[in-house]
Design an enzyme around this catalytic site. Structure first.
Site, PDB file in Angstrom:
ATOM      1  N   ASP A 186       0.821  -1.211   0.000  1.00  0.00           N
ATOM      2  CA  ASP A 186       0.000   0.000   0.000  1.00  0.00           C
ATOM      3  C   ASP A 186       0.858   1.266   0.000  1.00  0.00           C
ATOM      4  O   ASP A 186       1.348   1.694   1.051  1.00  0.00           O
ATOM      5  CB  ASP A 186      -0.895  -0.033   1.244  1.00  0.00           C
ATOM      6  CG  ASP A 186      -1.803   1.170   1.331  1.00  0.00           C
ATOM      7  OD1 ASP A 186      -2.492   1.320   2.353  1.00  0.00           O
ATOM      8  OD2 ASP A 186      -1.826   1.963   0.360  1.00  0.00           O
ATOM      9  N   ASP A 190      -1.434   5.554  -5.408  1.00  0.00           N
ATOM     10  CA  ASP A 190      -1.877   4.816  -4.232  1.00  0.00           C
ATOM     11  C   ASP A 190      -2.305   3.385  -4.575  1.00  0.00           C
ATOM     12  O   ASP A 190      -3.450   3.147  -4.990  1.00  0.00           O
ATOM     13  CB  ASP A 190      -3.048   5.580  -3.591  1.00  0.00           C
ATOM     14  CG  ASP A 190      -3.545   4.929  -2.319  1.00  0.00           C
ATOM     15  OD1 ASP A 190      -4.477   5.481  -1.713  1.00  0.00           O
ATOM     16  OD2 ASP A 190      -3.006   3.863  -1.946  1.00  0.00           O
TER      17      ASP A 190
HETATM   18  C1  LIG Z   1     -10.431   3.808   0.221  1.00  0.00           C
HETATM   19  C2  LIG Z   1      -9.052   3.667   0.764  1.00  0.00           C
HETATM   20  N1  LIG Z   1      -8.303   4.909   0.586  1.00  0.00           N
HETATM   21  C3  LIG Z   1      -8.370   5.891   1.519  1.00  0.00           C
HETATM   22  O1  LIG Z   1      -9.062   5.806   2.516  1.00  0.00           O
HETATM   23  C4  LIG Z   1      -7.528   7.073   1.295  1.00  0.00           C
HETATM   24  C5  LIG Z   1      -7.984   8.434   1.392  1.00  0.00           C
HETATM   25  C6  LIG Z   1      -9.359   8.847   1.647  1.00  0.00           C
HETATM   26  C7  LIG Z   1      -9.595   9.864   2.561  1.00  0.00           C
HETATM   27  C8  LIG Z   1     -10.914  10.277   2.784  1.00  0.00           C
HETATM   28  C9  LIG Z   1     -11.980   9.670   2.100  1.00  0.00           C
HETATM   29  C10 LIG Z   1     -11.729   8.633   1.182  1.00  0.00           C
HETATM   30  C11 LIG Z   1     -10.410   8.207   0.956  1.00  0.00           C
HETATM   31  C12 LIG Z   1      -6.981   9.339   1.172  1.00  0.00           C
HETATM   32  S1  LIG Z   1      -5.515   8.545   0.871  1.00  0.00           S
HETATM   33  C13 LIG Z   1      -6.178   6.994   0.983  1.00  0.00           C
HETATM   34  N2  LIG Z   1      -5.426   5.879   0.760  1.00  0.00           N
HETATM   35  C14 LIG Z   1      -5.279   4.928   1.702  1.00  0.00           C
HETATM   36  O2  LIG Z   1      -5.774   4.961   2.786  1.00  0.00           O
HETATM   37  C15 LIG Z   1      -4.448   3.753   1.273  1.00  0.00           C
HETATM   38  N3  LIG Z   1      -4.683   2.622   2.146  1.00  0.00           N
HETATM   39  C16 LIG Z   1      -5.995   1.969   1.939  1.00  0.00           C
HETATM   40  C17 LIG Z   1      -6.051   0.709   2.806  1.00  0.00           C
HETATM   41  C18 LIG Z   1      -7.418   0.136   2.772  1.00  0.00           C
HETATM   42  C19 LIG Z   1      -8.575   0.736   3.244  1.00  0.00           C
HETATM   43  N4  LIG Z   1      -9.636  -0.116   3.114  1.00  0.00           N
HETATM   44  C20 LIG Z   1      -9.187  -1.262   2.517  1.00  0.00           C
HETATM   45  C21 LIG Z   1      -9.889  -2.437   2.159  1.00  0.00           C
HETATM   46  C22 LIG Z   1      -9.164  -3.472   1.570  1.00  0.00           C
HETATM   47  C23 LIG Z   1      -7.792  -3.340   1.340  1.00  0.00           C
HETATM   48  C24 LIG Z   1      -7.098  -2.173   1.706  1.00  0.00           C
HETATM   49  C25 LIG Z   1      -7.803  -1.146   2.290  1.00  0.00           C
END
Ligand SMILES: CCNC(=O)c1c(-c2ccccc2)csc1NC(=O)CNCCc1c[nH]c2ccccc12
Length: 325
Positions: free
Chosen positions: A32, A213
């Site tokens: 990630d 990402d």
């Molecule tokens: C939808 C997942 N991504 C995020 O929430 C995210 C945001 C983000 C912030 C606010 C609202 C929506 C997204 C910013 S950077 C960012 N990127 C991350 O957070 C990268 N890590 C995601 C890990 C992750 C979150 N839920 C999962 C479900 C399955 C596998 C991996 C995951």
């Protein structure tokens, strides 16, 4: 040292899992570049939450970091928390002899239910690692000094295994030249400025501030760019019920073009026709969605699986390299 590990897609390319040896036990982790914690399901995770997952047993060779804890939450309201051990972690032959391994004592439903996923291996900057009282380094930052080159590359593919390579660039994995852009590290992400977006030779507007990402499935673009894109798909609607833009699965979905570092890169329309939005299979969910409430663009797996990307810390100024696959 250098090495390479397979990135195996889950159904619909929702995420990509890589086999990693953690304290001698093989777990399938989601690499990630959008977070900086290496956390794993463990023997400390309640059985009700860890059924079906491979688990890390710190008793085998882990050294407890007493009093250290971690707690991470993501924008989709998923998250996990737990305690910290130091142990040997091996990725594609690249060895971190003493890596902070964050053992989960609690995980959210979303992670509990994805039984192929045994945890995450963060590859963002260590400045956003959540361990307290002392922040820990990511796997890449731990091994960086021992790598032939201080870089890793990401080659995700649609519907088949790709690779993460550490310490070298395999020129057989991309076409043409690599275009490099500077990275802003203040938010802890691999963040850069993307340029103009087009579809069907029509301007969709500028994408602007974006992160690369691998941990996010979809592309979350500025609302103006997103609505201009879906205006070109007849029958497309932004459905609150579905949670985003959907369109008839048999619609003609245009390729999405984005300029980065002055070069144009293409995401095929078929990648943006992402998954059935309902059981009838009549409506499909878009791989491009608005970045409402996020504050920047997320170029997730839907984008990355069209690209070969170099995450480069060979100089004091980190940079990203993009090439077509
Ligand atoms: C939808 C997942 N991504 C995020 O929430 C995210 C945001 C983000 C912030 C606010 C609202 C929506 C997204 C910013 S950077 C960012 N990127 C991350 O957070 C990268 N890590 C995601 C890990 C992750 C979150 N839920 C999962 C479900 C399955 C596998 C991996 C995951």
């Amino acid at each position: 040292q250098s090495g390479s590990v397979a990135a195996n897609p889950e159904q619909y390319d929702e995420s990509y899992l890589c086999p990693v040896q953690v304290g001698g036990q093989t777990l399938n982790l989601d690499f990630d570049t959008g977070s900086a914690d290496l956390w794993v399901f463990s023997t400390l995770t309640p059985a009700t939450q860890s059924t079906g997952h491979a688990k890390y047993n710190p008793k085998t060779s882990g050294k407890a970091k007493s009093g250290y804890t971690w707690n991470i939450s993501y924008g989709d309201n998923s998250g996990a928390s737990g305690t910290v051990y130091a142990d040997k972690v091996v990725v594609g032959g690249v060895t971190a002899t003493s890596q902070a391994v964050e053992a989960a004592t609690s995980v959210s439903t979303q992670f509990m239910q994805d039984t192929d996923n045994d945890g995450l291996l963060g590859l963002a900057f260590s400045t956003i690692n959540t361990v307290q009282p002392q922040q820990q380094t990511t796997f890449f930052d731990t091994v960086k000094g021992t790598l032939a080159k201080k870089l890793f590359t990401v080659d995700l593919k649609a519907g088949t295994a790709g690779t993460y390579d550490f310490g070298y660039i395999d020129s057989s994995k991309y076409a043409g030249t690599i275009t490099y852009v500077p990275v802003k590290t203040t938010n802890g992400f691999w963040e850069f400025t993307a340029g103009a977006a087009t579809a069907n030779n029509r301007s969709l507007g500028s994408v602007g501030d974006a992160i690369a990402d691998t941990g996010t499935t979809l592309m979350y673009l500025p609302t103006a760019v997103t609505s201009a894109y879906y205006a070109q798909i007849s029958g497309a609607t932004n459905s609150a019920a579905a949670g985003g833009y959907i369109f008839p699965c048999d619609a003609d979905v245009p390729d999405f073009h984005i300029t980065i570092g002055g070069k144009s890169f293409t995401v095929p329309g078929e990648y943006i026709n992402f998954t059935p939005a309902d059981n009838s299979g009549e409506q499909c969910f878009g791989g491009i969605q608005p970045n409402t409430g996020i504050g920047f663009t997320i170029l997730g797996d839907v984008f990355l699986k069209a690209m070969f990307v170099v995450f480069d810390q060979t100089t004091s100024a980190p940079r990203l390299g993009f090439a077509a696959q």
